[in-house]
Design an enzyme around this catalytic site. Structure first.
Site, short mmCIF file in Angstrom:
data_model
loop_
_atom_site.label_atom_id
_atom_site.label_comp_id
_atom_site.label_asym_id
_atom_site.label_seq_id
_atom_site.Cartn_x
_atom_site.Cartn_y
_atom_site.Cartn_z
N SER A 1 -0.76 11.10 4.57
CA SER A 1 0.07 9.93 4.31
C SER A 1 1.41 10.39 3.76
O SER A 1 1.47 11.08 2.74
CB SER A 1 -0.62 9.01 3.29
OG SER A 1 0.31 8.19 2.62
N LYS B 1 0.82 -1.22 0.00
CA LYS B 1 0.00 0.00 0.00
C LYS B 1 0.86 1.27 0.00
O LYS B 1 0.45 2.30 -0.55
CB LYS B 1 -0.98 -0.02 1.17
CG LYS B 1 -0.35 -0.15 2.56
CD LYS B 1 -0.22 1.18 3.28
CE LYS B 1 0.41 1.02 4.65
NZ LYS B 1 0.55 2.29 5.37
N ASP C 1 -6.30 -0.05 4.79
CA ASP C 1 -5.03 0.68 4.85
C ASP C 1 -4.68 1.26 3.49
O ASP C 1 -4.10 2.36 3.40
CB ASP C 1 -3.93 -0.26 5.33
CG ASP C 1 -2.89 0.44 6.19
OD1 ASP C 1 -2.98 1.67 6.34
OD2 ASP C 1 -1.99 -0.24 6.73
#
Length: 327
Positions: free
Chosen positions: A256, A191, A246
């Site tokens: 992020s 991810k 996630d």
């Protein structure tokens, strides 16, 4: 009840705040002696999360012997993956102090030298400790603000895992149990790389449709590696917090660090400068090399991940990388 946390960065500190707010005594270990002294003196982690108060039932130390004891309900490791082997070896050398204590690992990624996931590193070294992975969509600042998150505790021992959840789950850390320890870590590793790709697309102003395309294709790459590594797939893992959850969080907000890193690349910032300034903070940059090596070993193709690898390490043009990501 006492829990020790190894790693006094943002995430380790946030977990300490969340646990201590519910009456758990927490030992917080970090290497930076000066920062540790500040925590105990001013009740704030001035290096990480400096605006958040740390309750009095958090004790910080730079002496690892102080946190390794049989009195721990569990020990939580929040160190970067590339440092995990060193920390596990330190623990193993003091095995008499914490034999059989459950280890909950929050590290995400793949070790560069061995191509192992965090649980595989820990299981290799800490043969007398039950190993679990604690993972899911969970920004440190939101945890420190006592905002709720849903995360996964994954491990082979269901009875022990569910017992730990009863002890540490609360209205901030809403924890569910999975046995699929490898599947959870695959989602956690990929991810971050996919988030870099999403940031690049957003930085180039290619629209929300294109970002959604990258997330969808990225989910397929998680599934591809998952099947190749695990030889099976658990749908509950794939569409649960540790993979889909996630992935969505990491790919859709500038909070992020991986997405923000990609955003700067998309805006035209120099890639080498960005890597130099962010190498320790952006997990995707340290994961992409071993990931591509692992993909080759397992004979699978991961187009988005190889595009990011080629952009960061093989000097292909940004436009070519974007074309490959979206093709």
């Amino acid at each position: 009840m006492k829990i020790s946390i190894l790693g006094a960065g943002s995430f380790g500190t946030a977990i300490a705040i969340a646990l201590s707010a519910h009456g758990i005594s927490v030992n917080l270990w970090g290497r930076d002696h000066r920062n540790i002294t500040h925590i105990n003196t001013y009740r704030k982690n001035l290096k990480y999360l400096p605006t958040y108060h740390l309750p009095d039932n958090i004790y910080a130390t730079s002496n690892i012997d102080e946190v390794l004891s049989d009195n721990n309900t569990c020990i939580i490791l929040t160190v970067p993956t590339q440092q995990l082997r060193t920390i596990c070896t330190q623990i193993q050398h003091k095995q008499h102090m914490c034999k059989n204590t459950p280890m909950l690992i929050c590290s995400k990624g793949i070790e560069i030298t061995s191509l192992k996931f965090p649980s595989e590193i820990a299981e290799e070294i800490l043969q007398y400790n039950p190993i679990f992975i604690l993972s899911g969509p969970s920004f440190a600042k939101e945890i420190a603000e006592h905002l709720p998150c849903s995360i996964v505790l994954a491990g082979d021992n269901k009875e022990l895992g569910e017992s730990l959840i009863e002890k540490i789950s609360n209205d901030v850390l809403k924890i569910i149990y999975h046995q699929d320890i490898i599947g959870v870590q695959i989602g956690a590793a990929l991810k971050n790389i996919i988030a870099i790709a999403c940031g690049i697309i957003a930085g180039k102003n290619l629209g929300n449709n294109a970002v959604a395309t990258v997330i969808t294709k990225g989910m397929n790459e998680i599934k591809t590696l998952y099947i190749a590594k695990n030889h099976s797939i658990d749908l509950h893992t794939l569409i649960g917090p540790s993979c889909l959850g996630d992935l969505i969080l990491t790919c859709t907000t500038e909070h992020s660090r991986n997405m923000a890193f990609g955003l700067e690349i998309g805006k035209g910032r120099n890639i080498n400068t960005l890597i130099d300034h962010n190498l320790k903070l952006v997990e995707g940059t340290s994961t992409v090399k071993p990931l591509i090596s692992l993909a080759k070993k397992l004979n699978v193709e991961l187009p988005i991940c190889i595009s990011i690898y080629n952009l960061l390490h093989e000097n292909i043009s940004l436009d070519k990388a974007i074309s490959n990501i979206l093709s």
